[in-house]
Design a protein around this motif. Structure first.
Motif, PDB file in Angstrom:
ATOM      1  N   VAL A  59       0.833  -1.207   0.000  1.00 50.96           N
ATOM      2  CA  VAL A  59       0.000   0.000   0.000  1.00 50.96           C
ATOM      3  C   VAL A  59       0.873   1.265   0.000  1.00 50.96           C
ATOM      4  O   VAL A  59       0.395   2.355  -0.314  1.00 50.96           O
ATOM      5  N   THR A  60       2.148   1.129   0.284  1.00 54.78           N
ATOM      6  CA  THR A  60       3.048   2.281   0.132  1.00 54.78           C
ATOM      7  C   THR A  60       2.975   2.840  -1.288  1.00 54.78           C
ATOM      8  O   THR A  60       3.084   4.047  -1.499  1.00 54.78           O
ATOM      9  N   THR A  61       2.785   1.967  -2.270  1.00 52.75           N
ATOM     10  CA  THR A  61       2.640   2.441  -3.651  1.00 52.75           C
ATOM     11  C   THR A  61       1.367   3.245  -3.823  1.00 52.75           C
ATOM     12  O   THR A  61       1.316   4.176  -4.634  1.00 52.75           O
ATOM     13  N   HIS A  62       0.328   2.918  -3.077  1.00 54.20           N
ATOM     14  CA  HIS A  62      -0.937   3.642  -3.196  1.00 54.20           C
ATOM     15  C   HIS A  62      -0.822   5.067  -2.667  1.00 54.20           C
ATOM     16  O   HIS A  62      -1.465   5.976  -3.191  1.00 54.20           O
ATOM     17  N   VAL A  63      -0.026   5.255  -1.623  1.00 53.46           N
ATOM     18  CA  VAL A  63       0.196   6.629  -1.144  1.00 53.46           C
ATOM     19  C   VAL A  63       0.759   7.475  -2.281  1.00 53.46           C
ATOM     20  O   VAL A  63       0.336   8.612  -2.507  1.00 53.46           O
ATOM     21  N   ILE A  64       1.704   6.917  -3.011  1.00 47.78           N
ATOM     22  CA  ILE A  64       2.320   7.625  -4.137  1.00 47.78           C
ATOM     23  C   ILE A  64       1.315   7.858  -5.254  1.00 47.78           C
ATOM     24  O   ILE A  64       1.215   8.962  -5.818  1.00 47.78           O
ATOM     25  N   LEU A  65       0.553   6.852  -5.602  1.00 49.02           N
ATOM     26  CA  LEU A  65      -0.403   6.980  -6.703  1.00 49.02           C
ATOM     27  C   LEU A  65      -1.494   7.991  -6.374  1.00 49.02           C
ATOM     28  O   LEU A  65      -1.918   8.764  -7.246  1.00 49.02           O
ATOM     29  N   VAL A  66      -1.956   8.003  -5.141  1.00 49.41           N
ATOM     30  CA  VAL A  66      -2.971   8.985  -4.748  1.00 49.41           C
ATOM     31  C   VAL A  66      -2.405  10.401  -4.843  1.00 49.41           C
ATOM     32  O   VAL A  66      -3.072  11.317  -5.331  1.00 49.41           O
ATOM     33  N   ALA A  67      -1.162  10.583  -4.409  1.00 47.83           N
ATOM     34  CA  ALA A  67      -0.538  11.906  -4.493  1.00 47.83           C
ATOM     35  C   ALA A  67      -0.418  12.372  -5.932  1.00 47.83           C
ATOM     36  O   ALA A  67      -0.518  13.580  -6.219  1.00 47.83           O
ATOM     37  N   ALA A  68      -0.232  11.446  -6.853  1.00 51.44           N
ATOM     38  CA  ALA A  68      -0.080  11.777  -8.270  1.00 51.44           C
ATOM     39  C   ALA A  68      -1.409  11.810  -9.020  1.00 51.44           C
ATOM     40  O   ALA A  68      -1.419  11.935 -10.250  1.00 51.44           O
ATOM     41  N   LEU A  69      -2.527  11.695  -8.290  1.00 54.45           N
ATOM     42  CA  LEU A  69      -3.869  11.689  -8.895  1.00 54.45           C
ATOM     43  C   LEU A  69      -4.049  10.512  -9.855  1.00 54.45           C
ATOM     44  O   LEU A  69      -4.728  10.625 -10.873  1.00 54.45           O
ATOM     45  N   ARG A  70      -3.417   9.387  -9.526  1.00 53.35           N
ATOM     46  CA  ARG A  70      -3.523   8.189 -10.352  1.00 53.35           C
ATOM     47  C   ARG A  70      -4.420   7.166  -9.670  1.00 53.35           C
ATOM     48  O   ARG A  70      -4.599   7.184  -8.452  1.00 53.35           O
ATOM     49  N   ASN A  71      -4.934   6.255 -10.462  1.00 57.51           N
ATOM     50  CA  ASN A  71      -5.754   5.180  -9.934  1.00 57.51           C
ATOM     51  C   ASN A  71      -4.909   4.250  -9.056  1.00 57.51           C
ATOM     52  O   ASN A  71      -3.865   3.779  -9.493  1.00 57.51           O
ATOM     53  N   PRO A  72      -5.349   3.984  -7.808  1.00 58.50           N
ATOM     54  CA  PRO A  72      -4.599   3.062  -6.945  1.00 58.50           C
ATOM     55  C   PRO A  72      -4.870   1.616  -7.343  1.00 58.50           C
ATOM     56  O   PRO A  72      -5.560   0.856  -6.666  1.00 58.50           O
ATOM     57  N   THR A  73      -4.320   1.235  -8.484  1.00 57.10           N
ATOM     58  CA  THR A  73      -4.575  -0.079  -9.049  1.00 57.10           C
ATOM     59  C   THR A  73      -4.062  -1.184  -8.133  1.00 57.10           C
ATOM     60  O   THR A  73      -3.189  -0.951  -7.291  1.00 57.10           O
ATOM     61  N   VAL A  74      -4.582  -2.366  -8.301  1.00 56.82           N
ATOM     62  CA  VAL A  74      -4.236  -3.474  -7.410  1.00 56.82           C
ATOM     63  C   VAL A  74      -3.048  -4.260  -7.961  1.00 56.82           C
ATOM     64  O   VAL A  74      -1.931  -4.184  -7.444  1.00 56.82           O
ATOM     65  N   ARG A  75      -3.271  -5.010  -9.015  1.00 58.24           N
ATOM     66  CA  ARG A  75      -2.231  -5.901  -9.524  1.00 58.24           C
ATOM     67  C   ARG A  75      -1.045  -5.145 -10.104  1.00 58.24           C
ATOM     68  O   ARG A  75       0.109  -5.567  -9.979  1.00 58.24           O
ATOM     69  N   LEU A  76      -1.291  -4.007 -10.755  1.00 64.93           N
ATOM     70  CA  LEU A  76      -0.238  -3.264 -11.449  1.00 64.93           C
ATOM     71  C   LEU A  76       0.266  -2.062 -10.648  1.00 64.93           C
ATOM     72  O   LEU A  76       0.809  -1.119 -11.202  1.00 64.93           O
ATOM     73  N   ARG A  77       0.114  -2.117  -9.344  1.00 64.49           N
ATOM     74  CA  ARG A  77       0.449  -0.957  -8.522  1.00 64.49           C
ATOM     75  C   ARG A  77       1.930  -0.576  -8.593  1.00 64.49           C
ATOM     76  O   ARG A  77       2.260   0.609  -8.546  1.00 64.49           O
ATOM     77  N   TYR A  78       2.819  -1.551  -8.703  1.00 64.80           N
ATOM     78  CA  TYR A  78       4.240  -1.207  -8.719  1.00 64.80           C
ATOM     79  C   TYR A  78       4.631  -0.549 -10.041  1.00 64.80           C
ATOM     80  O   TYR A  78       5.382   0.433 -10.057  1.00 64.80           O
ATOM     81  N   ARG A  79       4.134  -1.073 -11.140  1.00 59.28           N
ATOM     82  CA  ARG A  79       4.402  -0.418 -12.422  1.00 59.28           C
ATOM     83  C   ARG A  79       3.871   1.019 -12.406  1.00 59.28           C
ATOM     84  O   ARG A  79       4.564   1.957 -12.803  1.00 59.28           O
ATOM     85  N   ALA A  80       2.647   1.197 -11.940  1.00 60.57           N
ATOM     86  CA  ALA A  80       2.037   2.526 -11.934  1.00 60.57           C
ATOM     87  C   ALA A  80       2.797   3.484 -11.015  1.00 60.57           C
ATOM     88  O   ALA A  80       2.997   4.663 -11.346  1.00 60.57           O
ATOM     89  N   ALA A  81       3.253   2.982  -9.870  1.00 59.39           N
ATOM     90  CA  ALA A  81       4.009   3.826  -8.943  1.00 59.39           C
ATOM     91  C   ALA A  81       5.351   4.242  -9.549  1.00 59.39           C
ATOM     92  O   ALA A  81       5.796   5.386  -9.382  1.00 59.39           O
ATOM     93  N   ARG A  82       6.000   3.325 -10.255  1.00 61.15           N
ATOM     94  CA  ARG A  82       7.276   3.655 -10.900  1.00 61.15           C
ATOM     95  C   ARG A  82       7.098   4.786 -11.897  1.00 61.15           C
ATOM     96  O   ARG A  82       7.873   5.761 -11.907  1.00 61.15           O
ATOM     97  N   VAL A  83       6.067   4.700 -12.715  1.00 56.88           N
ATOM     98  CA  VAL A  83       5.811   5.745 -13.722  1.00 56.88           C
ATOM     99  C   VAL A  83       5.512   7.072 -13.047  1.00 56.88           C
ATOM    100  O   VAL A  83       6.039   8.123 -13.443  1.00 56.88           O
ATOM    101  N   ALA A  84       4.692   7.055 -12.007  1.00 58.87           N
ATOM    102  CA  ALA A  84       4.346   8.297 -11.315  1.00 58.87           C
ATOM    103  C   ALA A  84       5.568   8.938 -10.666  1.00 58.87           C
ATOM    104  O   ALA A  84       5.768  10.161 -10.754  1.00 58.87           O
ATOM    105  N   LEU A  85       6.395   8.134 -10.033  1.00 62.36           N
ATOM    106  CA  LEU A  85       7.588   8.678  -9.387  1.00 62.36           C
ATOM    107  C   LEU A  85       8.546   9.276 -10.409  1.00 62.36           C
ATOM    108  O   LEU A  85       9.155  10.333 -10.172  1.00 62.36           O
ATOM    109  N   GLU A  86       8.689   8.625 -11.545  1.00 60.01           N
ATOM    110  CA  GLU A  86       9.552   9.167 -12.601  1.00 60.01           C
ATOM    111  C   GLU A  86       9.023  10.504 -13.097  1.00 60.01           C
ATOM    112  O   GLU A  86       9.788  11.461 -13.270  1.00 60.01           O
TER     113      GLU A  86
END
Length: 349
Positions: free
Chosen positions: A171-198
């Protein structure tokens, strides 16, 4: 493997027709909307067979029926959940919920006979990106991590103990995704978090997120090997499952393209580390079912599960998990500071 593609718009129309045929007749029915990873995607975007479309049926009943799970309808894979109206009222509760708010930032309504969902969207949409509400949703995700860690029981069976550590860590990835206004996806959360952080200039945090999970240095060959073992466990579990769990819909033949083929697509695409979370989560869920419905088979398959936990996440026994739980707790302030910086930066606002 060849995947049959449907367009997002086609899947939404199939979902709407499913709602019209089956959802409207349910007790206390108030409407339905789309949630999850397809929110905000254009109608002409491709939805591969390794993805589903999340359908939420809203009920005024005090006791809505259990989650229906994954079903095929007109070629689209639907994930159908029933939600009580009380979870969506008042609107401010939705706006500060990181799981609920994203569905009302745009038009996701499949059916709204009472007009209540449209009113909810009218409240949430103009406020969704305001920093004060974004930070409240980040705090909601942080609370999810901390409450999960507090509930950890080292004496629980291995599959339960692993799950109790794994999900708060992820869920640490979800904190990042929420901050980036992204969908807190379940299965693909790490990929999505990587893109948002970049995109927000915080790429240095991503290796730390993987390190927290224990898979920063894992090889594609190793992940692929354990995915093969998971596939065998998944098929065996789906064949004997009888007891109803909240996640039962994820362990059916209809769900196999998501759980197994979707993970395979990540590994084959060079994102093997991004597949580790869902491989371990699915392994643990399989063993929860096996413990209830086929304990002998579960014991036979457990060495594969233990091997995956050890070689993908560095967890060799339940006794090693309290230390990993403490690591997650110590890492939360680091994630929070990053989220605050992202909310305070222009990013893609």
């Amino acid at each position: 493997m060849f995947f049959v593609m449907v367009r997002v718009g086609q899947a939404r129309r199939a979902a709407a027709r499913w709602v019209g045929r089956y959802g409207r007749g349910s007790e206390g029915y108030l409407g339905a909307y789309v949630s999850g990873s397809t929110v905000g995607m254009p109608d002409d975007a491709e939805l591969p067979a390794t993805s589903d479309i999340d359908v939420v049926v809203v009920s005024g009943s005090a006791q809505p029926p259990p989650k229906l799970g994954k079903i095929r309808h007109e070629g689209a894979l639907l994930e159908v959940t029933t939600l009580p109206w009380s979870a969506l009222d008042p609107p401010a509760r939705v706006l500060e919920s990181y799981h609920l708010a994203g569905s009302f930032r745009t038009d996701t309504l499949l059916d709204d006979p009472t007009g209540r969902l449209a009113q909810l969207r009218a409240y949430v949409e103009p406020r969704f990106a305001r920093p004060r509400w974004v930070l409240r949703r980040c705090a909601d995700a942080r609370t999810r991590i901390e409450s999960g860690l507090e509930a950890f029981d080292p004496a629980a069976p291995f599959h339960q103990a692993l799950t109790a550590w794994l999900f708060p860590a992820a869920v640490t990835t979800h904190v990042i995704l929420v901050a980036a206004l992204r969908n807190p996806t379940v299965r693909l959360r790490y990929r999505a978090a990587r893109v948002a952080l970049e995109e927000y200039g915080h790429a240095g945090l991503y290796p730390e997120l993987l390190g927290l999970l224990g898979c920063a240095e894992v090889s594609a060959e190793r992940v692929g090997r354990h995915l093969d073992a998971l596939a065998a466990t998944f098929d065996a579990t789906a064949a004997v499952a009888r007891t109803r769990f909240p996640f039962s819909g994820d362990l059916t033949p209809e769900a196999r393209p998501v759980a197994i083929d979707g993970s395979r697509a990540l590994v084959d695409g060079g994102e093997h580390r991004e597949a580790v979370f869902w491989i371990l989560a699915t392994f643990a869920r399989c063993h929860a079912v096996l413990a209830a419905d086929a304990p002998g088979l579960g014991a036979e398959l457990e060495p594969d599960f233990r091997s995956a936990a050890r070689e993908l996440a560095g967890v060799d026994a339940a006794g090693s998990l309290p230390g990993r739980v403490a690591e997650v707790g110590a890492f939360v302030p680091r994630v929070w500071r990053t989220a605050e910086a992202m909310v305070g930066s222009p990013g893609e606002r």
